[in-house]
Write an enzyme that holds these catalytic residues in place. Sequence first.
Site, PDB file in Angstrom:
ATOM      1  N   HIS A 150      43.668  66.064  39.281  1.00  0.00           N
ATOM      2  CA  HIS A 150      43.372  64.755  38.686  1.00  0.00           C
ATOM      3  C   HIS A 150      42.102  64.638  37.850  1.00  0.00           C
ATOM      4  O   HIS A 150      41.818  63.396  37.456  1.00  0.00           O
ATOM      5  CB  HIS A 150      43.569  63.621  39.663  1.00  0.00           C
ATOM      6  CG  HIS A 150      42.452  63.340  40.696  1.00  0.00           C
ATOM      7  ND1 HIS A 150      42.396  64.283  41.625  1.00  0.00           N
ATOM      8  CD2 HIS A 150      41.325  62.731  40.634  1.00  0.00           C
ATOM      9  CE1 HIS A 150      41.085  64.081  42.086  1.00  0.00           C
ATOM     10  NE2 HIS A 150      40.549  62.950  41.693  1.00  0.00           N
ATOM     11  N   HIS A 165      38.461  61.893  34.522  1.00  0.00           N
ATOM     12  CA  HIS A 165      39.282  61.612  35.582  1.00  0.00           C
ATOM     13  C   HIS A 165      40.551  60.827  35.111  1.00  0.00           C
ATOM     14  O   HIS A 165      40.448  59.665  34.300  1.00  0.00           O
ATOM     15  CB  HIS A 165      38.501  60.540  36.492  1.00  0.00           C
ATOM     16  CG  HIS A 165      39.003  60.272  37.771  1.00  0.00           C
ATOM     17  ND1 HIS A 165      40.128  59.336  37.848  1.00  0.00           N
ATOM     18  CD2 HIS A 165      38.924  60.719  38.929  1.00  0.00           C
ATOM     19  CE1 HIS A 165      40.587  59.393  39.221  1.00  0.00           C
ATOM     20  NE2 HIS A 165      39.646  60.004  39.810  1.00  0.00           N
TER      21      HIS A 165
END
Length: 101
Positions: free
Chosen positions: A7, A22
């Site tokens: 992620h 992110h």
Amino acid sequence: MIAKTKHAIGITTKNGTEILIHMGLDTVDLNGLPFDVKVKEGQEVKKGQLLVDMNIEMIKKNGKDPTVIVVLTQPDKILNNKTYNVANRNTPIGKIGNAAN
């Protein structure tokens, strides 16, 4: 750096600027399922190169937010001349400069 849960990706540019990408909010809970990472840790990447395929529908279906956050991790760096356009993923989001300028 590539997070085990895929992620988040960290990039260091040739001039030493550190960038954190992110992908999604609370997507760490999905254990990497919505992300197909196209690069390897330590690999040199080029402008325009695909880093990750992110399955936005899977993220939404799991009740998570698909917002992508780009962070300059060094306090002396700033993002100048913001030109981001969500309609064109190839549009630069800006130029990195020193906070002193």
